[in-house]
Design an enzyme around this catalytic site. Structure first.
Site, mmCIF file in Angstrom:
data_model
loop_
_atom_site.group_PDB
_atom_site.id
_atom_site.type_symbol
_atom_site.label_atom_id
_atom_site.label_comp_id
_atom_site.label_asym_id
_atom_site.label_seq_id
_atom_site.Cartn_x
_atom_site.Cartn_y
_atom_site.Cartn_z
ATOM 1 C CG ASP A 38 -1.752 1.164 1.317
ATOM 2 O OD1 ASP A 38 -2.796 1.262 0.444
ATOM 3 O OD2 ASP A 38 -1.594 2.007 2.177
ATOM 4 C CD GLU B 262 -2.251 2.377 -3.212
ATOM 5 O OE1 GLU B 262 -3.201 3.021 -3.540
ATOM 6 O OE2 GLU B 262 -1.819 2.372 -2.210
#
Length: 534
Positions: free
Chosen positions: A209, A259
């Protein structure tokens, strides 16, 4: 059945179809209103029949769930709302029996304010070793009443919160998500141990993330729009972090997907060098409107970005942070607004559904891997969430101007005529389901080969069993304006009509699959895609 391509068994991640599960909304196994691991385990056969290679779980760790689990209190504990660590281990093992790999989500930029480290830092006070694990600073102004700098938040609002002893701590997201100090060796050591913890339990990969945000400029200088380098995005120190992570992953044959949101193609590609991350999400494709010229440029740019480092591209139409594809594509405006996560207004769901069906075949025909967000295979539109039910902090921190992301996170409909469409809850689920969702239920669509679910199942079976799609070369074919046509290997081709009139198909081609039927003259209708074989 045809032989499975070697890339699916060796470097499986280069052309895998990976299904994203948002655990709170997939299926409720214990009836308490929240989706859980028991619900996923009960539907593994559904995922196998759908034809996916792996499942990516958004965070299932112990969390106050202020930000949907992206505020982690303990990376080694499953949140009781979802189950137990023993259940997670069983799920990983049972998924493997279906030939499905598991990818977990690691959130390295920040932790929950309930994490033991942060609670210790609050108790220890200014100047303590515990506070060195985060970014605590004195404030500016005569009495330290102003935040240390003026960094913008990834959510709306400020990025600093003051604690009672007068110091401020940094949080690029919500105040309940304090940023870690990645210059501290204990932070790096802890995350490498967390990676080993999950790899040893059989996970095949890790989604990272906010992968470009971890490292901060040591001086924490003010952010100035348009001035490089950015003080907290894409710092050079990140590459040393990910090289050390790659060494850990290689011990277990594990893979990473990052990401990474970066406008600079060269800097983006650095994260995909052979000793760093295996793949990264392709947000340019996700945010591209339904326009032939712009889609072709995006596809070309994506492949060009990945070519120098030999990494496969990833393709995704939707995820847990953006408006669902059917709703986006049903809006005729060509501009994408990340603030509202949508294309224009208003929405024509019939139009959006035709385009989403065509986009399914387009995406699955492109070279690389594909991510499929839960419910996309059902053609779910964005749900309208009553104000009193909104849970997303983005809505509240924007003062209500951002609609939030809950509309794409509504619990799935499984059985048309069951309470809560068979989601499994005894009472109301954690987010309300629309009154008209029976038509999208799995049981109704499974009985109709023309449904969105039928299309996905057929397309995924063809992609999995044939050698022509997935990783490998791609060549654009001549086509009329507004039409995309490209060839893959073994004589396979994909044609997508984004123009305003029916399109003629190339001669001497066998139709393999269409997103919607051809017209009476054998032409490809508007907003329709076809797979062909020579």
């Amino acid at each position: 059945m045809a032989a499975v391509p070697s890339s699916r068994t060796d470097a499986w991640w280069r052309d895998a179809v990976i299904y994203q599960v948002y655990p709170r909304s997939f299926a409720d196994g214990d009836g308490d209103g929240t989706g859980d691991l028991a619900g996923v385990r009960a539907h593994l056969s559904y995922l196998a029949e759908l034809g996916v290679d792996a499942v990516w779980f958004t965070p299932w760790y112990l969390s106050p769930l202020v930000d949907g689990g992206y505020d982690v209190a303990d990376y080694r504990t499953i949140d009781p709302a979802f189950g137990t660590l023993e259940e997670a281990e069983k799920l990983i093992s049972e998924a493997a029996e279906f030939g499905i790999k598991v990818i977990v989500d690691i959130v390295p930029n920040h932790v929950s304010d309930q994490h033991a480290w942060f609670q210790a830092a609050l108790a220890a006070g200014p100047g303590s070793p515990e506070r060195e694990l985060f970014h605590f600073r004195p404030g500016r102004g005569e009495n330290g009443e102003l935040p240390p700098n003026e960094w913008p938040s990834q959510f709306a609002g400020g990025t600093w919160t003051r604690v009672p002893d007068g110091e401020w701590y940094l949080h690029l997201f919500a105040p309940e998500q304090p940023d870690l100090n990645w210059a501290h060796p204990a932070v790096r050591r802890e995350h490498e141990e967390v990676l080993r913890f999950w790899f040893e339990r059989g996970v095949a990969g890790v989604r990272i993330d906010s992968a470009a945000l971890l490292a901060k400029h040591p001086g924490l200088p003010d952010f100035v729009e348009g001035v490089d380098p950015h003080p907290y995005i894409d710092q050079d120190e990140l590459h040393d972090i990910y090289r050390s992570w790659r060494a850990v992953a290689d011990e277990y044959d594990g893979v990473f997907v990052g990401e990474v949101w970066l406008p600079d193609a060269e800097r983006f590609a650095r994260y995909l060098r052979p000793d760093e991350l295996h793949t990264a999400f392709n947000f340019n494709f996700l945010s591209c409107p339904w326009d032939a010229g712009r889609l072709r440029r995006t596809i070309d740019d994506t492949l060009a970005e990945h070519a120098p480092v030999g990494a496969p591209a990833t393709w995704v139409l939707c995820n847990h942070d953006v408006t669902r594809t059917v709703t986006r594509y049903g809006r005729t405006d060509t501009g994408f607004d990340f603030a509202t996560k949508a294309f224009g207004t208003p929405t024509d769901l019939d139009l959006g559904t035709r385009r989403a069906r065509a986009a399914c075949l387009l995406t699955l025909a492109l070279p690389g891997s594909v991510y499929l967000y839960q419910g996309e295979e059902l053609g779910l539109p964005e749900a309208e969430i009553p104000l009193e039910n909104i849970a997303d902090p983005m809505h509240f921190r924007s003062g209500g101007t951002d609609p939030g992301r809950d509309g794409c996170r509504v619990p799935l409909p499984w059985i048309a005529d069951a309470p809560h469409y068979g989601f499994g809850s005894r009472g109301e689920p954690w987010l309300p389901q629309p009154d008209d969702w029976a038509r999208y239920a799995v049981d109704r669509q499974a009985a109709d080969p023309r449904s969105m679910l039928g299309l996905y199942r057929t397309a995924l079976a063809l992609r999995r069993d044939g050698a022509g799609f997935g990783d490998g070369p791609m060549t654009w074919l001549p086509a009329d304006e507004g039409v995309l046509a490209f060839a893959r290997t073994d004589g396979l081709a994909c044609v997508v009509n984004l123009s305003d009139r029916p399109a003629e198909l190339p001669p001497n081609q066998q139709v393999v699959l269409t997103s919607d039927p051809l017209d009476g003259q054998g032409r490809l209708p508007v907003d329709t895609a076809v797979w062909l074989r020579t």
